[in-house]
Design a protein around this motif. Structure first.
Motif, PDB file in Angstrom:
ATOM      1  N   VAL A  94       0.859  -1.181   0.000  1.00 43.03           N
ATOM      2  CA  VAL A  94       0.000   0.000   0.000  1.00 43.03           C
ATOM      3  C   VAL A  94       0.899   1.236   0.000  1.00 43.03           C
ATOM      4  O   VAL A  94       1.790   1.362   0.839  1.00 43.03           O
ATOM      5  N   TYR A  95       0.667   2.112  -0.955  1.00 42.91           N
ATOM      6  CA  TYR A  95       1.423   3.354  -1.071  1.00 42.91           C
ATOM      7  C   TYR A  95       0.544   4.522  -0.633  1.00 42.91           C
ATOM      8  O   TYR A  95      -0.630   4.593  -0.978  1.00 42.91           O
ATOM      9  N   TYR A  96       1.151   5.448   0.097  1.00 46.80           N
ATOM     10  CA  TYR A  96       0.441   6.623   0.606  1.00 46.80           C
ATOM     11  C   TYR A  96       0.991   7.888  -0.039  1.00 46.80           C
ATOM     12  O   TYR A  96       2.177   7.979  -0.347  1.00 46.80           O
ATOM     13  N   SER A  97       0.098   8.855  -0.209  1.00 46.08           N
ATOM     14  CA  SER A  97       0.484  10.169  -0.714  1.00 46.08           C
ATOM     15  C   SER A  97      -0.454  11.196  -0.086  1.00 46.08           C
ATOM     16  O   SER A  97      -1.473  10.838   0.520  1.00 46.08           O
ATOM     17  N   LEU A  98      -0.093  12.468  -0.219  1.00 47.31           N
ATOM     18  CA  LEU A  98      -0.980  13.533   0.266  1.00 47.31           C
ATOM     19  C   LEU A  98      -2.272  13.485  -0.534  1.00 47.31           C
ATOM     20  O   LEU A  98      -2.253  13.205  -1.738  1.00 47.31           O
ATOM     21  N   SER A  99      -3.379  13.750   0.111  1.00 47.35           N
ATOM     22  CA  SER A  99      -4.662  13.610  -0.567  1.00 47.35           C
ATOM     23  C   SER A  99      -4.893  14.660  -1.645  1.00 47.35           C
ATOM     24  O   SER A  99      -5.541  14.383  -2.644  1.00 47.35           O
ATOM     25  N   ASP A 100      -4.354  15.875  -1.455  1.00 45.56           N
ATOM     26  CA  ASP A 100      -4.535  16.906  -2.475  1.00 45.56           C
ATOM     27  C   ASP A 100      -3.602  18.086  -2.206  1.00 45.56           C
ATOM     28  O   ASP A 100      -2.850  18.088  -1.241  1.00 45.56           O
ATOM     29  N   ASP A 101      -3.694  19.087  -3.075  1.00 46.13           N
ATOM     30  CA  ASP A 101      -2.820  20.253  -2.957  1.00 46.13           C
ATOM     31  C   ASP A 101      -3.140  21.114  -1.743  1.00 46.13           C
ATOM     32  O   ASP A 101      -2.298  21.887  -1.293  1.00 46.13           O
ATOM     33  N   HIS A 102      -4.356  20.985  -1.188  1.00 50.17           N
ATOM     34  CA  HIS A 102      -4.690  21.738   0.025  1.00 50.17           C
ATOM     35  C   HIS A 102      -3.778  21.311   1.177  1.00 50.17           C
ATOM     36  O   HIS A 102      -3.287  22.156   1.934  1.00 50.17           O
ATOM     37  N   VAL A 103      -3.551  20.021   1.297  1.00 51.10           N
ATOM     38  CA  VAL A 103      -2.696  19.514   2.378  1.00 51.10           C
ATOM     39  C   VAL A 103      -1.273  20.013   2.168  1.00 51.10           C
ATOM     40  O   VAL A 103      -0.618  20.470   3.113  1.00 51.10           O
ATOM     41  N   ARG A 104      -0.815  19.956   0.942  1.00 54.58           N
ATOM     42  CA  ARG A 104       0.527  20.467   0.614  1.00 54.58           C
ATOM     43  C   ARG A 104       0.637  21.940   1.009  1.00 54.58           C
ATOM     44  O   ARG A 104       1.609  22.358   1.633  1.00 54.58           O
ATOM     45  N   SER A 105      -0.365  22.726   0.690  1.00 56.59           N
ATOM     46  CA  SER A 105      -0.362  24.159   1.018  1.00 56.59           C
ATOM     47  C   SER A 105      -0.335  24.390   2.525  1.00 56.59           C
ATOM     48  O   SER A 105       0.371  25.282   3.001  1.00 56.59           O
ATOM     49  N   ILE A 106      -1.109  23.623   3.269  1.00 53.37           N
ATOM     50  CA  ILE A 106      -1.143  23.778   4.727  1.00 53.37           C
ATOM     51  C   ILE A 106       0.241  23.543   5.314  1.00 53.37           C
ATOM     52  O   ILE A 106       0.724  24.327   6.137  1.00 53.37           O
ATOM     53  N   ILE A 107       0.888  22.463   4.888  1.00 49.64           N
ATOM     54  CA  ILE A 107       2.232  22.135   5.399  1.00 49.64           C
ATOM     55  C   ILE A 107       3.229  23.215   4.969  1.00 49.64           C
ATOM     56  O   ILE A 107       4.023  23.701   5.790  1.00 49.64           O
ATOM     57  N   GLU A 108       3.204  23.594   3.720  1.00 49.84           N
ATOM     58  CA  GLU A 108       4.156  24.598   3.218  1.00 49.84           C
ATOM     59  C   GLU A 108       3.954  25.952   3.900  1.00 49.84           C
ATOM     60  O   GLU A 108       4.937  26.601   4.293  1.00 49.84           O
ATOM     61  N   LYS A 109       2.712  26.372   4.066  1.00 53.81           N
ATOM     62  CA  LYS A 109       2.445  27.657   4.742  1.00 53.81           C
ATOM     63  C   LYS A 109       2.852  27.592   6.207  1.00 53.81           C
ATOM     64  O   LYS A 109       3.385  28.556   6.751  1.00 53.81           O
ATOM     65  N   GLY A 110       2.598  26.460   6.845  1.00 52.33           N
ATOM     66  CA  GLY A 110       3.028  26.292   8.235  1.00 52.33           C
ATOM     67  C   GLY A 110       4.538  26.401   8.361  1.00 52.33           C
ATOM     68  O   GLY A 110       5.048  27.058   9.273  1.00 52.33           O
ATOM     69  N   MET A 111       5.257  25.786   7.439  1.00 52.86           N
ATOM     70  CA  MET A 111       6.723  25.867   7.459  1.00 52.86           C
ATOM     71  C   MET A 111       7.195  27.296   7.236  1.00 52.86           C
ATOM     72  O   MET A 111       8.111  27.762   7.917  1.00 52.86           O
ATOM     73  N   GLU A 112       6.577  28.002   6.313  1.00 52.60           N
ATOM     74  CA  GLU A 112       6.931  29.407   6.084  1.00 52.60           C
ATOM     75  C   GLU A 112       6.751  30.211   7.372  1.00 52.60           C
ATOM     76  O   GLU A 112       7.590  31.033   7.721  1.00 52.60           O
ATOM     77  N   HIS A 113       5.659  29.949   8.054  1.00 54.07           N
ATOM     78  CA  HIS A 113       5.366  30.703   9.281  1.00 54.07           C
ATOM     79  C   HIS A 113       6.392  30.427  10.362  1.00 54.07           C
ATOM     80  O   HIS A 113       6.878  31.362  11.010  1.00 54.07           O
ATOM     81  N   VAL A 114       6.738  29.162  10.599  1.00 52.38           N
ATOM     82  CA  VAL A 114       7.685  28.861  11.689  1.00 52.38           C
ATOM     83  C   VAL A 114       9.116  29.244  11.335  1.00 52.38           C
ATOM     84  O   VAL A 114       9.937  29.449  12.235  1.00 52.38           O
ATOM     85  N   GLU A 115       9.422  29.373  10.040  1.00 49.80           N
ATOM     86  CA  GLU A 115      10.775  29.741   9.635  1.00 49.80           C
ATOM     87  C   GLU A 115      10.978  31.254   9.537  1.00 49.80           C
ATOM     88  O   GLU A 115      12.077  31.705   9.238  1.00 49.80           O
ATOM     89  N   GLU A 116       9.941  32.048   9.776  1.00 51.24           N
ATOM     90  CA  GLU A 116      10.078  33.516   9.702  1.00 51.24           C
ATOM     91  C   GLU A 116      11.021  34.025  10.756  1.00 51.24           C
ATOM     92  O   GLU A 116      11.121  33.597  11.845  1.00 51.24           O
TER      93      GLU A 116
END
Length: 116
Positions: A94-116
């Motif tokens: 069984v292979y797993y991946s992110l369900s959609d681009d919304h999840v990718r955006s949430i993670i990426e935006k969260g990383m941007e915020h904590v790296e400020e």
């Protein structure tokens, strides 16, 4: 003269009324809070971050993150039940991946915020 603790003072009632009219129902806000709780676990964040890079099977993910396959599967189940990851089966694997681009955006935006 001091105001009573329970006395309400509203200087900008027009603003308050506008926000109240735009506020989602309490149940929707509860669901949103529950959604964000899923991101409150470091193991789940590590899994999501790994899946930003590549689709992974449970064995590879467990090895990558230093987890047992059981622990990894449990966290993936939580993520799948909350529609954050999807899976596909290839034979017994069984292979797993992110369900959609919304999840990718949430993670990426969260990383941007904590790296400020």
């Amino acid at each position: 003269m001091e105001r009573e603790a329970n006395e309400m003072c509203c200087v900008h009632s027009d603003v308050v009324n506008k926000v109240l009219n735009e506020m989602p129902p309490e149940e929707t806000l509860y669901d949103l809070a529950e959604f964000f709780k899923i991101f409150g676990d470091t193991t789940r964040i590590r899994i999501l971050y790994a899946l930003l890079e590549e689709e992974l099977c449970v064995g590879d993910m467990a090895q990558l993150l230093g987890l047992s396959q059981t622990a990894c599967s449990h966290q993936l189940r939580v993520l799948k039940n909350n529609k954050l990851v999807r899976f596909r089966r290839e034979g017994k694997i069984v292979y797993y991946s992110l369900s959609d681009d919304h999840v990718r955006s949430i993670i990426e935006k969260g990383m941007e915020h904590v790296e400020e």
